[in-house]
Enzyme design. Sequence first.
Site: not given
Ligand SMILES: [Zn+2]
Ligand SMILES: [Zn+2]
Length: 430
Positions: A101, A167
């Site tokens: 991401d 994440e």
């Molecule tokens: Zn980051």
């Molecule tokens: Zn990262």
Amino acid sequence: MRTRLVAQDTHDMNNVAIENELSERISAAALEIEDKVIAWRRDIHEHPELSYQETRTAALAAEHLEKLGYEVRTGVGITGVVGVLKGGKPGGVVALRADMDALPVEEKVDLPFASRATAEYLGQTVPVMHACGHDCHVAILMGVAEILAGMKDEIPGTVTLIFQPNEEGSNDGRPSGAQAMIADGCMENPAPSAVFGLHVTSGIRSGVIALRPGGLMASADRLKIDVEGRQTHGSQPWRGIDPVVTSAQIILALQTIVSRQLDPTLTPAVISVSTIHGGVRNNILPDSVAMEGTIRTHDEGVRAEIWKRIDKTATAIADAAGAKATVTVFEGVPVTYNDPPLTDWGTNSLKNGLDPQRVTEVRPVMGAEDFSYLAQVVPGMFFFLGVVPPDVDPLQAPANHSPLFRVHEPALKYGVRALSYLAIDYLKRK
Ligand SMILES: [Zn+2]
Ligand SMILES: [Zn+2]
């Protein structure tokens, strides 16, 4: 890639030579696909996607894995992809992970493939940029996928590649990408006995790998403290209960938890009160004050201790003032804990696979990573890959998450080499 095969039934005395040969072969293979890896990275960089929106990136990874003959599962943890490669020889299972991401950041780097993308984030249209370098992680793992597929027949065991969404945190109440993928079975069928991952970083010179056993990155919890007093005229504080002064006392007292109550040799820890809101007018003492902050540690025991001490400190101080403090800790990601035996082994493996000079020990980092959830399922090892160009001082380079974050692309091949070598070397040691 060279086609010379590694002898499989060698005696111990030849291990060093074999390892060097494996390293040479992976190095040559990584060099051969370097341009492709960089092209993937640029393509992904130009088309960044926010957390749980990584459909294009996931499709790229899935299509690549399918072409290479991996068993592919998509939609694992919403947008995640799992690729499984069964080697030609029996053996264990190892997992490698890349996060996919991007962030709501407007890119300010002058590059032909700079991002101009926008997306919806919490109901708003925002610019999107791979400001944390997860584009590099995906490209690196796609490169690793290709190298491992080329060596499939001689791999003693199975490799699981995990392309993970979210994440950074979608901030909409959904679990992190690692949690979602674990819930969807990314660590089962086959179940790995170890997991490896890396992160590119602006704090380290290009191509240098840095890690440490034990806590590498911090646990990160969100702290919320609400202080209730009783509203009164600013000129007559004795007629009410002042939540502003009470909050000030609480903020200062919280600073003594780390400095006065914890053993500093045990773990680094941070308690920051980062927002404070209360009141509307200079001559009214308000009813309440709300504060938020973050708690970071490198030790799960200390983490739990800090939660308790914050609660005790805030409620006791409020109590003394006749106010009421309510402490809420929103449990975030755990410590990214590098399993010591695995990391001792892995550090040596990286030195053999790359070059001892390229691998260095790093101090604990107070940032956090949801790789930590994967490393709670099985022993894990996470490491940093420096991407600061040789002519830039790492201390001056714009940090990850900066709109000026920049990647020295020649570093990527060392990430490809590191993960490829670790996977095969790990399975061979089993
Ligand atoms: Zn980051
Ligand atoms: Zn990262």
